[in-house]
Design an enzyme around this catalytic site. Structure first.
Site, mmCIF file in Angstrom:
data_model
loop_
_atom_site.group_PDB
_atom_site.id
_atom_site.type_symbol
_atom_site.label_atom_id
_atom_site.label_comp_id
_atom_site.label_asym_id
_atom_site.label_seq_id
_atom_site.Cartn_x
_atom_site.Cartn_y
_atom_site.Cartn_z
ATOM 1 N N CYS A 64 37.596 -46.919 53.858
ATOM 2 C CA CYS A 64 36.942 -47.629 52.752
ATOM 3 C C CYS A 64 37.593 -47.286 51.425
ATOM 4 C CB CYS A 64 35.467 -47.279 52.706
ATOM 5 S SG CYS A 64 35.212 -45.569 52.272
ATOM 6 N N PHE A 85 32.445 -46.909 62.222
ATOM 7 C CA PHE A 85 33.410 -46.425 63.218
ATOM 8 C C PHE A 85 34.560 -45.641 62.594
ATOM 9 C CE2 PHE A 85 35.888 -50.188 62.004
ATOM 10 C CZ PHE A 85 37.182 -49.688 62.069
ATOM 11 N N LYS A 145 22.417 -42.436 64.049
ATOM 12 C CA LYS A 145 22.864 -43.555 64.888
ATOM 13 C C LYS A 145 24.320 -43.833 64.529
ATOM 14 C CE LYS A 145 23.757 -47.394 65.239
ATOM 15 N NZ LYS A 145 25.123 -47.826 65.667
HETATM 16 P P1 NAD Z 1 29.664 -52.133 60.412
HETATM 17 O O1 NAD Z 1 28.912 -52.585 59.208
HETATM 18 O O2 NAD Z 1 30.063 -53.129 61.424
HETATM 19 O O3 NAD Z 1 28.791 -51.026 61.212
HETATM 20 C C1 NAD Z 1 28.224 -49.915 60.561
HETATM 21 C C2 NAD Z 1 26.983 -49.486 61.335
HETATM 22 O O4 NAD Z 1 26.034 -50.547 61.313
HETATM 23 C C3 NAD Z 1 27.251 -49.159 62.798
HETATM 24 O O5 NAD Z 1 26.501 -48.022 63.156
HETATM 25 C C4 NAD Z 1 26.772 -50.411 63.531
HETATM 26 O O6 NAD Z 1 26.264 -50.132 64.818
HETATM 27 C C5 NAD Z 1 25.657 -50.918 62.635
HETATM 28 N N1 NAD Z 1 25.550 -52.377 62.659
HETATM 29 C C6 NAD Z 1 26.554 -53.279 62.872
HETATM 30 N N2 NAD Z 1 26.065 -54.536 62.815
HETATM 31 C C7 NAD Z 1 24.743 -54.423 62.554
HETATM 32 C C8 NAD Z 1 23.698 -55.393 62.368
HETATM 33 N N3 NAD Z 1 23.923 -56.712 62.434
HETATM 34 N N4 NAD Z 1 22.454 -54.941 62.114
HETATM 35 C C9 NAD Z 1 22.213 -53.614 62.025
HETATM 36 N N5 NAD Z 1 23.155 -52.663 62.198
HETATM 37 C C10 NAD Z 1 24.411 -53.057 62.452
HETATM 38 O O7 NAD Z 1 30.910 -51.303 59.876
HETATM 39 P P2 NAD Z 1 32.130 -50.708 60.711
HETATM 40 O O8 NAD Z 1 33.002 -51.835 61.132
HETATM 41 O O9 NAD Z 1 31.643 -49.744 61.722
HETATM 42 O O10 NAD Z 1 32.853 -49.842 59.578
HETATM 43 C C11 NAD Z 1 33.777 -50.368 58.671
HETATM 44 C C12 NAD Z 1 33.113 -50.762 57.369
HETATM 45 O O11 NAD Z 1 32.475 -49.628 56.795
HETATM 46 C C13 NAD Z 1 34.099 -51.255 56.325
HETATM 47 O O12 NAD Z 1 33.522 -52.336 55.655
HETATM 48 C C14 NAD Z 1 34.251 -50.054 55.397
HETATM 49 O O13 NAD Z 1 34.644 -50.354 54.085
HETATM 50 C C15 NAD Z 1 32.875 -49.507 55.425
HETATM 51 N N6 NAD Z 1 32.864 -48.117 55.028
HETATM 52 C C16 NAD Z 1 32.387 -47.824 53.788
HETATM 53 C C17 NAD Z 1 32.397 -46.523 53.353
HETATM 54 C C18 NAD Z 1 31.867 -46.179 51.999
HETATM 55 O O14 NAD Z 1 31.702 -45.009 51.740
HETATM 56 N N7 NAD Z 1 31.589 -47.132 51.128
HETATM 57 C C19 NAD Z 1 32.885 -45.504 54.184
HETATM 58 C C20 NAD Z 1 33.353 -45.840 55.451
HETATM 59 C C21 NAD Z 1 33.333 -47.159 55.855
#
Ligand code: NAD
Length: 499
Positions: free
Chosen positions: A284, A152, A176
């Protein structure tokens, strides 16, 4: 009561309602109200989107580099001209302030510009006459249908890290995005169509775990690029790899900024505030821990505190410094760390609860929060809080600070602030982190280098964009060629040797 807009998928170059009837609310975080609903795809909808990408692949793969490049150039021009529209979408659904939204788009545009060089970047190599009359050369070819799953916090930039490179290389895509702020992806897909992209090359499928799970095991999906939290990244990596796919899964972070006693403390305080509280800490690469090497901690805390008092929190459209958090649940979870910090013996120097905001009282607000003397055993230190919360940890020496950073389970970004070149050089060599800043608090590499962390911040061995992105979205084929010459005839069952 007026019905809220419904965000649909984008498949085969047009909006698609799909088979699923499940939906999720999409909030305007500054108003604290549901503004839209988004469709959540079923496995059948995943089949439809993958079928569209699969059908578009043969023609797109064989479309000339010049035509693909021309389309991407049109997209770059359109995106640059209309980035204000996209920034408004980001602010409305994510909450980040306009300047930050434009910054995210600018970093995404960099990747589009990098992808414009695909004809050069994906060139192979040629060795003439490796054996008598035999040449060897390599080609880089696309993979087929690739899945991209994004978080997000960067609804434009993270998709842009991946789909321009994947598509310029000749792949077709099912994207997605996060169901929390899904509109940016539809907007970009429609713009790609306007730029001349054929139907089916870029599909956007909205959904949650059900859609992701179907994508991870789909036999026609060749590769998965994921960005999100660490537990989900690990799950994505293991599941998709188990199903034979190429996977890059970027996870969460806890980024430390080490401040040495010789650093310019005003610059360090500015950097800590910018990197800790920009985008309300929902980055992140946010700095979430400042490691102050004594005797500078008292001065540094005072300077950071003074700066926090001047930050304006409010609706992103109103020229504020910091917007709201993404949802009420997330806001409350971040705020709960303030109680925990107190319980675990930290000093709450600035408490962001109950701050005055320039915006609607129902928004998901939490003001900048600063903890001092945080224990490294506390979950305040260990967890990725992902909000406007900065911890100060005091250490006695460079070595103690380095050891702390290297013991973290995460290894996304880190920074050192110092005027000592020798110390900085030693740090870049010794620190166990994938991206390092020297007097730069958010060291996100430019598009022609690659982005990615170490340890639990990245699963798989491929970083995002840059040379790693080219390698990820293409596979090499090596050709050994000899044109017919009667002198090479004859039977020989030995292993080929060059002569
Ligand atoms: P999230 O892991 O909740 O969701 C990421 C994606 O995974 C979304 O599209 C979501 O729909 C999907 N998802 C969520 N739960 C799932 C499940 N149980 N099974 C399969 N798919 C699932 O992350 P978020 O809250 O959207 O984003 C924030 C996180 O992303 C933070 O931890 C941040 O550090 C990380 N992030 C990392 C980077 C990087 O480059 N390392 C960059 C941006 C964000």
């Amino acid at each position: 009561m007026t019905e809220l807009p419904l965000i649909t998928h984008w498949v085969d170059g047009a909006p698609l309602r799909g088979a699923s009837t499940r939906t999720a609310p999409v909030f305007n975080p500054a108003l604290g109200a549901v503004a839209k609903n988004v469709i959540l795809a079923s496995a059948t909808d995943v089949d439809t989107a993958v079928a569209s990408a699969h059908a578009a692949y043969p023609l797109w793969r064989d479309t000339s580099q010049a035509k693909r490049q021309g389309m991407m150039f049109n997209f770059r021009e359109l995106l640059n001209a209309r980035k204000g529209e996209l920034a408004d979408i980001l602010t409305a659904e994510h909450g980040k302030v306009t300047s930050d939204a434009l910054g995210e788009i600018a970093r995404g545009l960099e990747v589009v510009e990098f992808a414009l060089g695909m004809p050069h970047l994906s060139k192979g190599e040629y060795s003439e006459n490796v054996s008598t009359g035999v040449d060897v050369y390599t080609l880089r070819q696309p993979l087929g249908v690739v899945g991209i799953i994004s978080p997000f916090n960067f609804p434009a930039m993270v998709p842009l890290w991946f789909f321009p490179i994947a598509i310029a290389a000749g792949n077709t895509v099912v994207l997605k995005p996060s169901e929390k702020d899904p509109s940016a992806s539809n907007w970009m897909a429609a713009l790609m169509t306007e730029a001349g992209l054929p139907a089916g090359v870029l599909n956007v499928l909205h959904g949650d775990k059900e859609a992701v799970d179907a994508l991870l095991v789909h036999p026609d999906v060749q590769a998965i690029s994921f960005v999100g939290s660490t537990p989900i990244a690990q799950y994505i990596y293991e599941t998709a790899a188990h199903h034979g796919k190429r996977v890059q899964a970027l996870g969460g972070a806890k980024n430390h900024m080490l401040v040495l006693p010789d650093a310019d403390l005003d610059l360090a305080a500015d950097a800590a505030v910018n990197a800790g509280f920009g985008s309300a800490g929902e980055r992140c690469m946010a700095i979430s821990v400042v490691v102050a090497v004594e005797p500078v901690a008292d001065d540094l805390v005072a300077k950071i505190t003074a700066r926090l008092k001047s930050l304006k929190v409010g609706d992103g459209m109103r020229g504020c410094d910091m917007g709201p958090l993404i949802t009420k649940v997330h806001r409350d979870k971040v705020a709960s760390y303030i109680d925990l910090a107190q319980t675990d013996g930290a000093e709450v120097v600035v408490d962001g609860r109950g701050i005055e905001v320039d915006g609607d009282a129902s928004g998901f607000w939490l003001g900048p929060t600063l903890f001092d003397k945080v224990s490294t055993d506390s979950d305040v230190y260990l967890d990725e809080i992902f909000g406007p919360v900065l911890s100060i940890v005091r250490v006695a020496s460079y070595a103690e600070g380095l050891d702390l950073i290297n013991r973290s389970r995460y290894g996304n970004g880190t920074a050192i602030f110092t005027n000592d070149g020798g110390a900085a050089r030693r740090f870049q060599n010794e620190v166990q982190v994938g991206m390092v800043g020297i007097n730069v608090p958010i060291p996100v590499p430019v598009a022609y280098h690659s982005f990615g962390g170490w340890k639990d911040s990245l699963f798989g061995d491929a970083k995002a964009y840059g040379p790693a992105g080219i390698a990820f979205y293409t596979r090499e084929k090596a050709i050994t060629s000899r044109w017919l010459d009667p002198s090479h005839g004859g039977i020989n069952l030995g292993f080929p040797q060059n002569a």
